[in-house]
Design a protein around this motif. Structure first.
Motif, PDB file in Angstrom:
ATOM      1  N   TYR A 155      32.412  53.640 -44.080  1.00 48.95           N
ATOM      2  CA  TYR A 155      33.535  52.940 -42.919  1.00 48.95           C
ATOM      3  C   TYR A 155      33.134  54.825 -42.576  1.00 48.95           C
ATOM      4  CZ  TYR A 155      37.637  52.593 -45.063  1.00 48.95           C
ATOM      5  OH  TYR A 155      39.287  53.108 -45.391  1.00 48.95           O
ATOM      6  N   ASN A 156      33.806  55.128 -41.138  1.00 48.76           N
ATOM      7  CA  ASN A 156      34.454  56.233 -40.659  1.00 48.76           C
ATOM      8  C   ASN A 156      35.964  55.872 -41.028  1.00 48.76           C
ATOM      9  OD1 ASN A 156      35.381  57.694 -38.171  1.00 48.76           O
ATOM     10  ND2 ASN A 156      33.150  59.154 -38.971  1.00 48.76           N
ATOM     11  N   ILE A 159      37.863  56.488 -37.282  1.00 48.01           N
ATOM     12  CA  ILE A 159      36.921  55.329 -35.817  1.00 48.01           C
ATOM     13  C   ILE A 159      38.883  54.661 -35.661  1.00 48.01           C
ATOM     14  CG2 ILE A 159      35.377  53.054 -35.355  1.00 48.01           C
ATOM     15  CD1 ILE A 159      33.465  55.466 -35.607  1.00 48.01           C
ATOM     16  N   TYR A 160      39.181  54.167 -37.557  1.00 53.01           N
ATOM     17  CA  TYR A 160      39.897  52.858 -37.824  1.00 53.01           C
ATOM     18  C   TYR A 160      41.161  53.062 -36.838  1.00 53.01           C
ATOM     19  CZ  TYR A 160      37.374  49.465 -40.347  1.00 53.01           C
ATOM     20  OH  TYR A 160      36.698  48.417 -40.571  1.00 53.01           O
ATOM     21  N   ASN A 177      36.300  43.483 -36.386  1.00 55.61           N
ATOM     22  CA  ASN A 177      36.395  44.603 -36.643  1.00 55.61           C
ATOM     23  C   ASN A 177      35.269  45.170 -35.766  1.00 55.61           C
ATOM     24  OD1 ASN A 177      39.015  44.956 -37.474  1.00 55.61           O
ATOM     25  ND2 ASN A 177      38.070  45.804 -39.419  1.00 55.61           N
ATOM     26  N   ASN A 178      33.853  44.857 -35.930  1.00 53.21           N
ATOM     27  CA  ASN A 178      33.125  44.982 -35.222  1.00 53.21           C
ATOM     28  C   ASN A 178      33.240  44.495 -33.939  1.00 53.21           C
ATOM     29  OD1 ASN A 178      31.368  46.022 -37.525  1.00 53.21           O
ATOM     30  ND2 ASN A 178      30.789  43.807 -38.049  1.00 53.21           N
ATOM     31  N   ILE A 181      35.037  47.143 -32.072  1.00 49.08           N
ATOM     32  CA  ILE A 181      34.636  49.339 -32.253  1.00 49.08           C
ATOM     33  C   ILE A 181      33.285  49.195 -31.130  1.00 49.08           C
ATOM     34  CG2 ILE A 181      32.866  50.721 -33.661  1.00 49.08           C
ATOM     35  CD1 ILE A 181      34.599  49.441 -36.210  1.00 49.08           C
ATOM     36  N   ILE A 186      31.173  52.200 -29.597  1.00 48.98           N
ATOM     37  CA  ILE A 186      31.396  52.966 -30.556  1.00 48.98           C
ATOM     38  C   ILE A 186      29.776  51.967 -31.572  1.00 48.98           C
ATOM     39  CG2 ILE A 186      31.435  53.890 -32.710  1.00 48.98           C
ATOM     40  CD1 ILE A 186      34.642  54.709 -31.567  1.00 48.98           C
ATOM     41  N   PRO A 188      28.721  49.375 -33.528  1.00 49.87           N
ATOM     42  CA  PRO A 188      29.684  49.544 -34.838  1.00 49.87           C
ATOM     43  C   PRO A 188      28.984  49.483 -36.319  1.00 49.87           C
ATOM     44  CG  PRO A 188      29.435  47.583 -33.167  1.00 49.87           C
ATOM     45  CD  PRO A 188      28.400  48.603 -32.777  1.00 49.87           C
ATOM     46  N   GLY A 269      30.469  60.200 -36.488  1.00 49.73           N
ATOM     47  CA  GLY A 269      32.259  59.264 -35.973  1.00 49.73           C
ATOM     48  C   GLY A 269      31.148  58.771 -34.994  1.00 49.73           C
ATOM     49  N   ALA A 272      30.291  53.382 -36.982  1.00 50.39           N
ATOM     50  CA  ALA A 272      31.967  53.128 -37.674  1.00 50.39           C
ATOM     51  C   ALA A 272      31.208  52.504 -39.088  1.00 50.39           C
ATOM     52  CB  ALA A 272      32.948  52.288 -36.756  1.00 50.39           C
ATOM     53  N   HIS A 273      30.100  51.841 -39.669  1.00 58.49           N
ATOM     54  CA  HIS A 273      30.037  51.330 -40.602  1.00 58.49           C
ATOM     55  C   HIS A 273      28.391  50.775 -40.294  1.00 58.49           C
ATOM     56  CE1 HIS A 273      32.977  48.539 -39.304  1.00 58.49           C
ATOM     57  NE2 HIS A 273      33.711  48.819 -39.415  1.00 58.49           N
TER      58      HIS A 273
END
Length: 435
Positions: A155-156, A159-160, A177-178, A181, A186, A188, A269, A272-273
């Protein structure tokens, strides 16, 4: 499913190094009159493997000038498997050789083809929890050739940090979280289904959760007493894959994207995942140095936050052929491989993607963040080996099945049932009881 077992090698295959000289086949002759010995060492030709092998042999020969090691390369994949099996069966194997640990080792008949190292000082530096994956019927045959690899979510971290997200401990938290995001514009979850093997991680990386929910699953699966489709915890990996697609969390063009593009997208970035192996990162650090610090790792979350952990891939191992005329020199080399100085030599050549399986070998302070994150799981005792390390039952078609499920073409329950059918031929070929 042999492709998954070599995923770590595939992800490392773009590492650069000086080519190794290919030598003749067969083990080296016995000691020369002056006491010098030449060992022959067979490795696969992925650049991650050859870089590691070169670091190990160079360091060993500096410390042991009377032992020369000539390294020979072979292809990877099923062609390489066949070469190893043929050379072992014909007595033409090199003195020492690099090969998979876990289920693929079982097919090599190690009791007849390899030197038994059980109780030998060679294994003194090997972590005890590694030994089962190089053992058959209680006898151990190899030492770890690399580091542990995590299979879960890369994961980035930037971004978190920007969206004030916490590492999820349940699947519901991950999906929440997704959603945040996606709302931030962004991508996810990154999918790279052009490289079909990458589609398997949501299933293969979920085994920690399967084992936590059904502790006897691996044994019962091997005995044909349980199936993926009939076990909710095992079926969940297919369901996760389908849910990520159904919610629209994947990147545009996920069907034609490659693994290299996915790692780049994550490091930059733009996503995110990425359900992936930690070994995917070192090859890109030269061109995307931020991948070392900006990309972290967490295990695929399950249903219970209190039982949160990660699935790991054990490294390949180095073995001694039973036909070697230089067993004592070979043992000296393996004892070196299983020592902190060997780990230091490898670290200088290939950034470690996880903890070493050698007592006293520590990750360097400048290790990539994903490796440090995986070390935390190891320190907490919160890891489980991937299913292929605890069961020989594998099927060849999982990556095609997971592409179809992850693309919304096959329902997850149907995909799980297809995989249950896929493994039958392999299990019968192995002559396993219950099939």
């Amino acid at each position: 499913m042999k492709t998954s077992h070599r995923m770590a090698g595939a992800a490392l295959a773009v590492l650069t190094m000086t080519a190794l000289t290919s030598c003749g086949s067969g083990g080296g002759a016995g000691p020369a009159a002056d006491g010098s010995v030449t060992l022959k060492f067979l490795v696969d030709n992925s650049l991650g493997t050859t870089a590691t092998a070169k670091a190990l042999t160079d360091a060993f020969m500096r410390a042991n000038p009377k032992i020369k090691i000539e390294t020979e390369t072979r292809p990877g994949g099923s062609e390489g498997d066949n070469i190893v099996k043929t050379r072992l069966s014909t007595g033409d194997m090199s003195d020492v050789f690099w090969y998979n640990s876990g289920s693929l080792l079982q097919a090599l008949n190690p009791a007849q083809t390899m030197v038994d190292l059980t109780g030998d000082p060679v294994l003194a530096g090997v972590r005890k929890d590694f030994l089962p994956v190089v053992s058959q019927e209680g006898k151990a045959y190899g030492v770890p050739a690399g580091t542990l690899t995590g299979g879960g979510i890369l994961y980035n971290r930037k971004i978190y940090e920007r969206l004030k997200l916490e590492v999820p401990r349940t699947w519901a938290d991950f999906m929440a979280n997704n959603e945040k995001i996606k709302a931030a514009g962004i991508t996810p979850v990154i999918g790279t289904f052009k490289d079909t093997w990458t589609s398997q991680l949501f299933v293969l990386g979920d085994f920690f959760n399967v084992q936590a929910a059904v502790p006897g699953f691996a044994g019962d699966y091997t005995a044909n007493k349980v199936k993926f489709a009939g076990t909710p915890a095992a079926r969940a990996g297919f369901e996760h894959l389908a849910e990520v697609h159904a919610k629209g969390y994947l990147n545009e063009g996920f069907g034609s994207a490659t693994n290299d593009q996915g790692v780049k997208m994550l490091a930059e970035g733009k996503g995110a995942h990425y359900a992936m192996l930690s070994s995917a990162l070192p090859p890109v650090i030269a061109t995307l140095p931020q991948a070392a610090t900006d990309v972290g790792f967490f295990g695929i979350p399950g249903t219970d936050a209190a039982r949160n952990g990660a699935t790991v891939w054990e490294p390949a191992a180095i073995y001694i052929a039973r036909t070697s005329e230089n067993v004592e020199a070979a043992k000296k080399f393996l004892a070196f491989v299983a020592s902190p100085p060997a780990a230091e030599a490898v670290t200088a050549a290939v950034p470690p993607t996880g903890p070493y399986r050698i007592t006293g070998a520590e990750l360097p302070d400048d290790a990539i963040q994903a490796a440090k994150d995986l070390q935390t799981y190891v320190d907490q005792g919160a890891t489980a080996p991937a299913l292929e390390f605890v069961s020989p039952v594998k099927g060849p078609s999982l990556e095609q099945i997971t592409v179809a499920v992850g693309s919304g073409l096959t329902p997850p329950a149907e995909g799980a049932a297809q995989y249950d059918k896929d493994v039958e031929k392999q299990a019968k070929q192995l002559g396993l009881a219950g099939w």
